[in-house]
Design a protein around this motif. Structure first.
Motif, PDB file in Angstrom:
ATOM      1  N   ALA A 106       1.488  10.043 -11.889  1.00 41.30           N
ATOM      2  CA  ALA A 106       0.793  11.316 -12.110  1.00 41.30           C
ATOM      3  C   ALA A 106       1.749  12.370 -12.657  1.00 41.30           C
ATOM      4  O   ALA A 106       1.411  13.121 -13.586  1.00 41.30           O
ATOM      5  CB  ALA A 106       0.155  11.799 -10.806  1.00 41.30           C
ATOM      6  N   ALA A 107       2.961  12.431 -12.096  1.00 42.60           N
ATOM      7  CA  ALA A 107       3.941  13.404 -12.570  1.00 42.60           C
ATOM      8  C   ALA A 107       4.344  13.120 -14.019  1.00 42.60           C
ATOM      9  O   ALA A 107       4.454  14.041 -14.844  1.00 42.60           O
ATOM     10  CB  ALA A 107       5.168  13.374 -11.659  1.00 42.60           C
ATOM     11  N   GLU A 108       4.528  11.851 -14.329  1.00 47.18           N
ATOM     12  CA  GLU A 108       4.945  11.464 -15.683  1.00 47.18           C
ATOM     13  C   GLU A 108       3.890  11.805 -16.726  1.00 47.18           C
ATOM     14  O   GLU A 108       4.212  12.201 -17.856  1.00 47.18           O
ATOM     15  CB  GLU A 108       5.228   9.959 -15.702  1.00 47.18           C
ATOM     16  CG  GLU A 108       5.633   9.397 -17.043  1.00 47.18           C
ATOM     17  CD  GLU A 108       5.802   7.886 -16.995  1.00 47.18           C
ATOM     18  OE1 GLU A 108       5.745   7.249 -18.072  1.00 47.18           O
ATOM     19  OE2 GLU A 108       5.983   7.332 -15.890  1.00 47.18           O
ATOM     20  N   ALA A 128       0.826  -1.208   0.000  1.00 41.86           N
ATOM     21  CA  ALA A 128       0.000   0.000   0.000  1.00 41.86           C
ATOM     22  C   ALA A 128       0.863   1.261   0.000  1.00 41.86           C
ATOM     23  O   ALA A 128       0.578   2.232  -0.718  1.00 41.86           O
ATOM     24  CB  ALA A 128      -0.932  -0.010   1.200  1.00 41.86           C
ATOM     25  N   SER A 129       1.919   1.256   0.804  1.00 39.84           N
ATOM     26  CA  SER A 129       2.819   2.416   0.822  1.00 39.84           C
ATOM     27  C   SER A 129       3.532   2.562  -0.517  1.00 39.84           C
ATOM     28  O   SER A 129       3.694   3.671  -1.042  1.00 39.84           O
ATOM     29  CB  SER A 129       3.840   2.269   1.945  1.00 39.84           C
ATOM     30  OG  SER A 129       3.209   2.329   3.214  1.00 39.84           O
ATOM     31  N   ASP A 130       3.945   1.434  -1.089  1.00 38.95           N
ATOM     32  CA  ASP A 130       4.651   1.462  -2.375  1.00 38.95           C
ATOM     33  C   ASP A 130       3.776   2.020  -3.492  1.00 38.95           C
ATOM     34  O   ASP A 130       4.258   2.764  -4.355  1.00 38.95           O
ATOM     35  CB  ASP A 130       5.121   0.057  -2.751  1.00 38.95           C
ATOM     36  CG  ASP A 130       6.299  -0.424  -1.914  1.00 38.95           C
ATOM     37  OD1 ASP A 130       6.938   0.410  -1.242  1.00 38.95           O
ATOM     38  OD2 ASP A 130       6.567  -1.647  -1.930  1.00 38.95           O
ATOM     39  N   VAL A 131       2.488   1.665  -3.487  1.00 40.71           N
ATOM     40  CA  VAL A 131       1.641   2.123  -4.585  1.00 40.71           C
ATOM     41  C   VAL A 131       1.397   3.624  -4.489  1.00 40.71           C
ATOM     42  O   VAL A 131       1.198   4.301  -5.507  1.00 40.71           O
ATOM     43  CB  VAL A 131       0.312   1.341  -4.658  1.00 40.71           C
ATOM     44  CG1 VAL A 131      -0.684   1.767  -3.580  1.00 40.71           C
ATOM     45  CG2 VAL A 131      -0.337   1.528  -6.037  1.00 40.71           C
ATOM     46  N   GLY A 132       1.446   4.183  -3.283  1.00 37.41           N
ATOM     47  CA  GLY A 132       1.358   5.633  -3.168  1.00 37.41           C
ATOM     48  C   GLY A 132       2.511   6.315  -3.885  1.00 37.41           C
ATOM     49  O   GLY A 132       2.320   7.299  -4.623  1.00 37.41           O
ATOM     50  N   ARG A 133       3.717   5.772  -3.701  1.00 40.58           N
ATOM     51  CA  ARG A 133       4.877   6.325  -4.398  1.00 40.58           C
ATOM     52  C   ARG A 133       4.766   6.109  -5.906  1.00 40.58           C
ATOM     53  O   ARG A 133       5.141   6.981  -6.699  1.00 40.58           O
ATOM     54  CB  ARG A 133       6.152   5.687  -3.840  1.00 40.58           C
ATOM     55  CG  ARG A 133       6.462   6.134  -2.403  1.00 40.58           C
ATOM     56  CD  ARG A 133       7.770   5.583  -1.900  1.00 40.58           C
ATOM     57  NE  ARG A 133       7.652   4.196  -1.460  1.00 40.58           N
ATOM     58  CZ  ARG A 133       7.313   3.837  -0.229  1.00 40.58           C
ATOM     59  NH1 ARG A 133       7.048   4.759   0.680  1.00 40.58           N
ATOM     60  NH2 ARG A 133       7.234   2.564   0.112  1.00 40.58           N
ATOM     61  N   GLU A 134       4.244   4.938  -6.294  1.00 40.55           N
ATOM     62  CA  GLU A 134       4.070   4.663  -7.729  1.00 40.55           C
ATOM     63  C   GLU A 134       3.073   5.635  -8.354  1.00 40.55           C
ATOM     64  O   GLU A 134       3.280   6.128  -9.476  1.00 40.55           O
ATOM     65  CB  GLU A 134       3.594   3.221  -7.923  1.00 40.55           C
ATOM     66  CG  GLU A 134       3.419   2.831  -9.372  1.00 40.55           C
ATOM     67  CD  GLU A 134       3.017   1.368  -9.556  1.00 40.55           C
ATOM     68  OE1 GLU A 134       2.732   0.989 -10.707  1.00 40.55           O
ATOM     69  OE2 GLU A 134       2.994   0.619  -8.554  1.00 40.55           O
ATOM     70  N   LEU A 135       1.993   5.933  -7.634  1.00 42.56           N
ATOM     71  CA  LEU A 135       0.983   6.840  -8.179  1.00 42.56           C
ATOM     72  C   LEU A 135       1.506   8.267  -8.279  1.00 42.56           C
ATOM     73  O   LEU A 135       1.166   8.995  -9.226  1.00 42.56           O
ATOM     74  CB  LEU A 135      -0.280   6.802  -7.308  1.00 42.56           C
ATOM     75  CG  LEU A 135      -1.063   5.485  -7.335  1.00 42.56           C
ATOM     76  CD1 LEU A 135      -2.259   5.557  -6.400  1.00 42.56           C
ATOM     77  CD2 LEU A 135      -1.515   5.146  -8.753  1.00 42.56           C
ATOM     78  N   ALA A 136       2.325   8.685  -7.324  1.00 45.25           N
ATOM     79  CA  ALA A 136       2.921  10.020  -7.411  1.00 45.25           C
ATOM     80  C   ALA A 136       3.770  10.127  -8.670  1.00 45.25           C
ATOM     81  O   ALA A 136       3.700  11.136  -9.401  1.00 45.25           O
ATOM     82  CB  ALA A 136       3.749  10.301  -6.162  1.00 45.25           C
ATOM     83  N   ALA A 137       4.572   9.103  -8.942  1.00 48.80           N
ATOM     84  CA  ALA A 137       5.422   9.116 -10.129  1.00 48.80           C
ATOM     85  C   ALA A 137       4.596   9.046 -11.406  1.00 48.80           C
ATOM     86  O   ALA A 137       4.879   9.744 -12.394  1.00 48.80           O
ATOM     87  CB  ALA A 137       6.399   7.943 -10.074  1.00 48.80           C
TER      88      ALA A 137
END
Length: 233
Positions: free
Chosen positions: A48-50, A37-46
């Motif tokens: 969205a930015a991309e 769950a924590s990892d997917v938050g970081r994945e979603l931030a990246a």
């Protein structure tokens, strides 16, 4: 109107009662599920930015603990990385297919009740993954009915983004089978493909909606699944 994106996230791995339809199981994430769950938050931030997506600061999830925990942990990761405060809103519309009064009984217990009750016919052998079958219990749904409920919620929330927000992407945390059947209702997943795929724990599948083209699959891989799996989350 600018295209809008529905980011579908299946909850992380959790403490599941074996041999039991998963819909309303109340158990929390495992340690592995929390990390997912924590990892997917970081994945979603990246992600969205991309792609230049503006994420809505409100994350929607079902009321099951595993979905709420996943939404909360991914929101914390997003907040730490972006400086934006994310909130979590639970909604029953994102629940997995309801088995009604049979909730949290094992599969053998459910089948024995049906065999012993003269009102009910023996369910089909594939009842757990049969998209059309609905258990004869108060409050039960078919998988297709659950998918229709979820599809209506996704549609309504993206319409709300259009009229009341500068955001272009909305995160939804829920359950694999309900999301897959919702994707079918939205015209993204063919009916024959519903049983061929699942969703990875805490990995996004992104659907795009545009007025010109309607719904489509934008990014994120479905999980190829074994047909002997239950299809119940």
């Amino acid at each position: 109107m600018t295209a809008r994106y529905a980011i579908l996230v299946r909850h992380g791995a959790y403490h599941q009662k074996p041999g039991t339809p998963s819909a309303f199981q109340p158990f929390p994430l495992t340690e592995a599920g929390k990390a997912q769950a924590s990892d997917v938050g970081r994945e979603l931030a990246a992600l969205a930015a991309e792609n230049g997506w503006a994420l809505s600061p409100e994350v929607f999830c079902s009321r099951q603990q595993r979905a709420w925990q996943t939404a909360t942990l991914l929101s914390q990761s997003l907040s730490e990385l972006t400086g934006t405060a994310y909130t979590v809103t639970e909604d029953e519309a994102l629940a997995e297919r309801s088995v009604g009064a049979f909730a949290n009984l094992t599969i053998p217990e459910i089948e024995q009740i049906l065999a012993d009750d003269p009102r009910y016919a023996v369910p089909p052998e594939d009842w757990k993954s049969n998209s059309h079958y609905k258990l004869p219990a108060q409050g039960a749904e078919s998988l297709l009915e659950a998918g229709g409920r979820v599809a209506a919620f996704l549609t309504a929330r993206l319409e709300a983004l259009t009229t009341a927000s500068d955001a272009t992407a909305q995160i939804f945390v829920g359950h694999g089978a309900a999301f897959r059947h919702a994707a079918h209702h939205l015209g993204v997943l063919a009916f024959d493909d519903i049983r061929k795929v699942s969703m990875h724990h805490a990995k996004p599948v992104v659907l795009k909606f545009s007025p010109e083209a309607g719904w489509s699959h934008e990014t994120g891989a479905w999980k190829q699944r074994q047909l002997l799996e239950t299809g119940l989350d």
